[in-house]
Design a protein around this motif. Structure first.
Motif, short mmCIF file in Angstrom:
data_model
loop_
_atom_site.label_atom_id
_atom_site.label_comp_id
_atom_site.label_asym_id
_atom_site.label_seq_id
_atom_site.Cartn_x
_atom_site.Cartn_y
_atom_site.Cartn_z
N PRO A 273 0.82 -1.22 0.00
CA PRO A 273 0.00 0.00 0.00
C PRO A 273 0.85 1.27 0.00
O PRO A 273 0.32 2.36 -0.17
CB PRO A 273 -0.80 -0.10 1.30
CG PRO A 273 -0.05 -1.04 2.18
CD PRO A 273 0.78 -1.93 1.30
N TYR A 274 2.15 1.12 0.18
CA TYR A 274 3.02 2.31 0.31
C TYR A 274 3.85 2.51 -0.95
O TYR A 274 4.94 1.95 -1.08
CB TYR A 274 3.93 2.15 1.53
CG TYR A 274 3.19 1.75 2.77
CD1 TYR A 274 2.21 2.57 3.32
CD2 TYR A 274 3.45 0.53 3.40
CE1 TYR A 274 1.51 2.20 4.45
CE2 TYR A 274 2.76 0.14 4.53
CZ TYR A 274 1.79 0.98 5.05
OH TYR A 274 1.10 0.61 6.17
N VAL B 104 10.94 13.49 2.51
CA VAL B 104 10.90 12.38 3.47
C VAL B 104 9.73 12.56 4.44
O VAL B 104 9.00 11.61 4.76
CB VAL B 104 12.24 12.28 4.24
CG1 VAL B 104 12.18 11.24 5.35
CG2 VAL B 104 13.37 11.94 3.27
N GLU B 105 9.54 13.79 4.86
CA GLU B 105 8.44 14.10 5.79
C GLU B 105 7.09 13.74 5.16
O GLU B 105 6.24 13.11 5.80
CB GLU B 105 8.50 15.60 6.13
CG GLU B 105 7.66 16.04 7.30
CD GLU B 105 8.00 15.28 8.57
OE1 GLU B 105 9.19 15.06 8.85
OE2 GLU B 105 7.05 14.88 9.29
N GLN B 106 6.91 14.13 3.91
CA GLN B 106 5.63 13.84 3.22
C GLN B 106 5.39 12.34 3.14
O GLN B 106 4.28 11.86 3.34
CB GLN B 106 5.66 14.40 1.79
CG GLN B 106 5.32 15.88 1.72
CD GLN B 106 4.95 16.31 0.29
OE1 GLN B 106 4.62 15.50 -0.56
NE2 GLN B 106 5.02 17.61 0.05
N MET B 107 6.46 11.61 2.82
CA MET B 107 6.30 10.16 2.69
C MET B 107 5.98 9.53 4.05
O MET B 107 5.09 8.68 4.16
CB MET B 107 7.56 9.54 2.07
CG MET B 107 7.78 9.99 0.63
SD MET B 107 8.99 9.02 -0.30
CE MET B 107 10.48 9.49 0.49
N ILE C 16 2.61 7.40 5.11
CA ILE C 16 2.69 6.03 5.63
C ILE C 16 1.97 5.96 6.99
O ILE C 16 1.21 5.04 7.25
CB ILE C 16 4.16 5.57 5.75
CG1 ILE C 16 4.74 5.38 4.35
CG2 ILE C 16 4.27 4.26 6.54
CD1 ILE C 16 6.24 5.19 4.29
N GLY C 17 2.18 6.99 7.81
CA GLY C 17 1.52 7.04 9.13
C GLY C 17 0.01 7.09 8.96
O GLY C 17 -0.74 6.41 9.68
N ARG C 18 -0.46 7.88 7.99
CA ARG C 18 -1.90 8.00 7.75
C ARG C 18 -2.52 6.66 7.35
O ARG C 18 -3.62 6.32 7.75
CB ARG C 18 -2.15 8.99 6.60
CG ARG C 18 -2.75 10.31 7.06
CD ARG C 18 -3.38 11.06 5.92
NE ARG C 18 -2.48 11.34 4.81
CZ ARG C 18 -1.61 12.35 4.77
NH1 ARG C 18 -1.52 13.16 5.79
NH2 ARG C 18 -0.84 12.54 3.73
N ARG C 19 -1.75 5.93 6.53
CA ARG C 19 -2.30 4.65 6.05
C ARG C 19 -2.15 3.54 7.09
O ARG C 19 -2.69 2.46 6.91
CB ARG C 19 -1.58 4.23 4.76
CG ARG C 19 -2.05 5.04 3.59
CD ARG C 19 -1.14 4.89 2.40
NE ARG C 19 -1.55 5.79 1.35
CZ ARG C 19 -2.13 5.37 0.22
NH1 ARG C 19 -2.32 4.10 0.02
NH2 ARG C 19 -2.47 6.24 -0.69
N GLY C 20 -1.35 3.83 8.12
CA GLY C 20 -1.18 2.86 9.23
C GLY C 20 -0.54 1.60 8.74
O GLY C 20 -0.91 0.51 9.01
#
Ligand code: DC
Length: 225
Positions: free
Chosen positions: A143-144, A214-217, A221-225
């Motif tokens: 998913p990432y 890097v921050e955006q990525m 990833i955090g949002r998608r858990g």
């Protein structure tokens, strides 16, 4: 219950800053970094050292099928490409090897072997992988997925500065030629061309710093858990 290994795919054209961003993201996520382009470059180097024309399909396939390309681990955890048991850096970081890599990467027989090595390494440990076909072919199910792009003038400048900082004697025009030829070939070949679909998060890094990318990525990833 154990979690499946974290696989992050980063694809995009040459000179966009994928390696630096992928390396930093991998450190942040505590998984290994894998530069898949270095594997194609290792085969390209072997072909050039053997005196074979990278466009000579049969000879290239013969050399590639016997080339001893393996992945070791560096102290920082990242994957290191070994050719005949020796690290390939920094020998692979020349425009000649880049062009050879792009040419030999068009042959499905070469790609199949590299893809197997990539999957085998990443499935064990998880990884941030960067290349051209990670989200479309190597790990289409993750998913990432990030597609990193930038205006061509920005990419030419970044690559030129990277090469000259490493002490390489190249002209700006040579860099423009090399990147343009590679991008055309890498995105128009039949097997696993560089392409993106809606499953990717698209990031235009033209006006962003590496840290911002890097921050955006990491946020995504955090949002998608
Ligand atoms: O990422 P790089 O510029 O070091 O890659 C060198 C060449 O290898 C690139 O021009 C195309 C090929 N490549 C590929 O076909 N698939 C990948 N996953 C990575 C690189």
């Amino acid at each position: 219950m154990s979690h499946p290994p974290l696989i992050v795919a980063i694809d995009g054209p040459s000179g966009v800053g994928k390696s630096t961003a992928a390396r930093r993201l991998a450190q942040r996520l505590s998984v290994p970094f894998l530069d898949t382009g270095a594997m194609y470059r290792a085969v390209g180097l072997k072909v050039l050292e053997s005196g074979v024309d990278p466009l000579d399909r049969e000879d290239v396939i013969a050399i590639a099928s016997e080339a001893d390309v393996r992945l070791g681990r560096r102290e920082d955890g990242s994957f290191e490409v070994l050719l005949d048991g020796e690290p390939v850096e920094p020998r692979i970081r020349t425009p000649e090897v880049g062009e050879a890599a792009s040419a030999i990467a068009a042959y499905p027989e070469v790609r199949q072997r590299m893809v197997l090595l990539q999957r085998d390494a990443a499935e064990h440990f998880g990884a941030v992988l960067e290349g051209r076909d990670i989200g479309t072919r190597v790990f289409p199910g993750t998913p990432y997925k990030f597609f990193l792009d930038a205006r061509s003038d920005v990419r030419f400048k970044r690559r030129y500065e990277e090469l000259t900082a490493a002490g390489r004697a190249v002209t700006f025009d040579e860099v423009v030629g090399e990147i343009s030829r590679r991008d055309l070939r890498d995105s128009t070949r039949t097997d696993s061309p560089l392409t993106r679909d809606p499953s990717y998060t698209f990031i235009d890094s033209s006006d962003l710093t590496i840290d911002q990318v890097v921050e955006q990525m990491a946020e995504e990833i955090g949002r998608r858990g």
